[in-house]
Every structure is written in C-alpha cells, then in structure tokens.
Design an enzyme around this catalytic site. Sequence first.
Site, PDB file in Angstrom:
ATOM      1  N   HIS A 112     -18.354 -12.486   4.413  1.00 29.32           N
ATOM      2  CA  HIS A 112     -18.592 -11.764   5.660  1.00 29.32           C
ATOM      3  C   HIS A 112     -17.418 -11.980   6.612  1.00 29.32           C
ATOM      4  CE1 HIS A 112     -23.240 -11.809   5.116  1.00 29.32           C
ATOM      5  NE2 HIS A 112     -22.809 -10.575   4.966  1.00 29.32           N
ATOM      6  N   CYS A 166     -25.245 -17.189  11.063  1.00 29.55           N
ATOM      7  CA  CYS A 166     -26.232 -16.433  10.265  1.00 29.55           C
ATOM      8  C   CYS A 166     -27.679 -16.695  10.697  1.00 29.55           C
ATOM      9  CB  CYS A 166     -26.139 -16.787   8.794  1.00 29.55           C
ATOM     10  SG  CYS A 166     -24.495 -16.888   8.121  1.00 29.55           S
TER      11      CYS A 166
END
Length: 255
Positions: A163, A250
């Site tokens: 990511h 996250c």
Amino acid sequence: MFNNVIVRVPSKSISEGITSAHEGKPIYEVALVQHENYVSALTKCGVEVTVLEPKEEFPDSCFVEDVALCTSKCAIITRPGAESRREEAQLEDMHQALSKFYENIEKIEEPGTIEAGDIMMVGDHYYIGLSERTNQEGANQMISILEKYGLSGETVSLDEMLHLKTGLAYLENNNLLVAGEFKNKEAFDKFNKVEVELNEAYGANCIWVNDKVIVPEGYPNVQSKIENLGYEVLTVDTSEFRKIDGGLSCLSLRF
C-alpha cells in the site's frame, strides 16, 4: 486536528488474515492486548474512539482503514482490491458509525477497486497509490468524488509496496516519512523527507494525531528522527498485526 476515530476489535479468526509476510500466524490473545493499547494511545491524543465489534467471518476486518476514506466533507466507502474483503466494506455497523458523523456518504463502484491504505491525506489533497489493491478506475472514481466536494487527488504508481502508506507517513508541517521506493518519487519532492532505513521500513507506518505521533514499538531510529522534529511520540507494539501485513494506520479511521 482529529476529533474522532473508528476502530474494530480483532476477531479470533485473525490468524487467517491475508499475508505476504513470513512471520507466523498472529496470536489472537496478544493481538487483543495490542489493540487495547493502541486504543489507549489514541485516547491520549484527545480523540473520541468508536469501537466496533469483531467480525469472525472477516479475518482482516480490524484493518478498518481500507474500507472507507474519511475526509473533512464526506466519507467514501471503498471497494477493496482483495476479494475476500469486499463484503467488509458493506458491513452495516460501519455504515451506521459513519452516518453518525457524516451527512454525505459516497461509494466506489465496480469495476473500480481501491483500499484507503493506498490514500494519504495532505490537507485537502489526496495522494492515491496505484497498487495490486487499487486500480486506475478506482482512483479515477475517488478523485471525481473528492473534486465534487472541493478536494483534490492525484495518483502515484507503486512497484514494490503493498500500500502507499506502507512506506509513507505524513506528519503535518510538511514533514513526510519515506521508505523504500518512495524516497525518490518526484511527487514527494516538495516535502521535508525524513528517510527511513530499510531495516526499519515497517516503522515508516506511523500516524500523526493532534501533534502527537504514534510509532510502532521496536523502531528506535524512526522514533528518534520523529522526536528530533519536535513531536511527542507514543509507541505501540503492533507485531501481531505485522504478521498479516497490517500497521498502525490500517487499524483506524481518523477524522
């Protein structure tokens, strides 16, 4: 400044989460304690934390960041690139939680895929990483929605990282932690780049919350560099979440 945070308690099924790491399976009981310590650190930053119940059918569901983008004007429900996580974005309790704070809730439609772990907010501008989880169509839809609300976005290609925020953390005041492939990306040349060494690359996933910076425990060089910028640092052990490709950012939606 952030006023609110949404988190979800890890489920017992966390050991079945998606992973590219080779560090064994997370231990549920330890992950639970680490998550409680994470919430405690957030509380010390002066935010109200909404805690959602665990969802056993979704092993990765504690990583709430991926299923929604919370902006100053609207919330945007994503469409995760990982197929096993698509239904997570439709969970009713998350929609209910968001609707308490937002009048405007948008969503990404098929064939777009996007996970908000690929999106970094810098003021009213959003950098969107094109990754295995986020495609061009998803990014285009996201930018179109942002522009509808007077915000803006641009894409950044990824070659190595899972990511965008795996190797980036914006700490406000033009300070940007960078690791790996992002050290030389032209898109970030205007920032005061604070480089993170390869052996501490995981530590680049920090979160700024109201002038404090939460840093993963065990990355002393990262911690020292952030403290040298003048920030108060809080550390939280996220070693169990690292086993399933998860980090500090996250685990929460911050807005």
